[in-house]
Design an enzyme around this catalytic site. Sequence first.
Site, short mmCIF file in Angstrom:
data_model
loop_
_atom_site.label_atom_id
_atom_site.label_comp_id
_atom_site.label_asym_id
_atom_site.label_seq_id
_atom_site.Cartn_x
_atom_site.Cartn_y
_atom_site.Cartn_z
N TYR A 160 -111.63 -128.61 6.00
CA TYR A 160 -111.15 -129.54 5.46
C TYR A 160 -112.04 -130.73 5.34
O TYR A 160 -112.00 -131.32 4.25
CB TYR A 160 -110.06 -130.17 6.26
CG TYR A 160 -108.94 -128.67 6.42
CD1 TYR A 160 -108.10 -128.87 5.38
CD2 TYR A 160 -108.92 -127.96 7.54
CE1 TYR A 160 -106.74 -127.73 5.68
CE2 TYR A 160 -108.12 -127.03 7.63
CZ TYR A 160 -107.11 -126.90 6.73
OH TYR A 160 -106.22 -125.85 6.79
N GLY A 161 -112.80 -130.97 6.13
CA GLY A 161 -113.96 -132.08 6.35
C GLY A 161 -114.76 -132.09 5.23
O GLY A 161 -115.16 -133.10 4.45
N SER B 10 -112.74 -128.02 11.15
CA SER B 10 -114.30 -128.31 11.17
C SER B 10 -114.87 -127.64 12.40
O SER B 10 -115.97 -127.23 12.40
CB SER B 10 -114.21 -129.65 11.54
OG SER B 10 -113.59 -129.96 12.60
N CYS C 106 -106.02 -121.70 -0.74
CA CYS C 106 -105.96 -122.67 0.52
C CYS C 106 -106.29 -121.86 1.69
O CYS C 106 -106.71 -122.33 2.52
CB CYS C 106 -104.68 -123.25 0.41
SG CYS C 106 -103.01 -122.32 0.33
N ARG D 250 -107.45 -135.11 6.91
CA ARG D 250 -106.23 -134.81 6.86
C ARG D 250 -105.40 -134.90 5.42
O ARG D 250 -104.53 -134.14 5.22
CB ARG D 250 -105.52 -135.98 7.64
CG ARG D 250 -105.74 -135.81 9.14
CD ARG D 250 -105.26 -136.89 10.02
NE ARG D 250 -105.68 -136.91 11.32
CZ ARG D 250 -104.63 -136.63 12.26
NH1 ARG D 250 -103.52 -136.02 12.02
NH2 ARG D 250 -105.00 -136.43 13.43
#
Length: 122
Positions: A29-30, A66, A60, A43
Amino acid sequence: MTIDRPPTAYEERVYTMCSAIPKGRVTTYGDMAKALSPPSCARAVGQAMRRNPFAPKVPCHRVVASDLKLGGFKGSWGTETANVKLKRQMLLEEGVEIEGDLIGRHCVVRAGELQRLVAGKK
């Protein structure tokens, strides 16, 4: 999860980037947040993934936490939830190496590589 609205411009950028992650690879995600232009936060990427109306075309399930743990899937967290078990199975079927709860580091697409993959799709 049912969404009663079209994706936002931000969500469309996230979905375009997510679509560039090749089978057998994952990103975090990061890293997605860093690779977006302008940069975002993990987020916000996670919320966009949670609302993804195009799955599995927009994969997805190829986005992980992370710390290289599976993270959430379809709004669920925890390795024993049905959705996260499904995510694990989908990744294994694509050739992602998972040892215990961790993704193999060599399977991870970092922000710079992700930007190049997206640029190559345009």
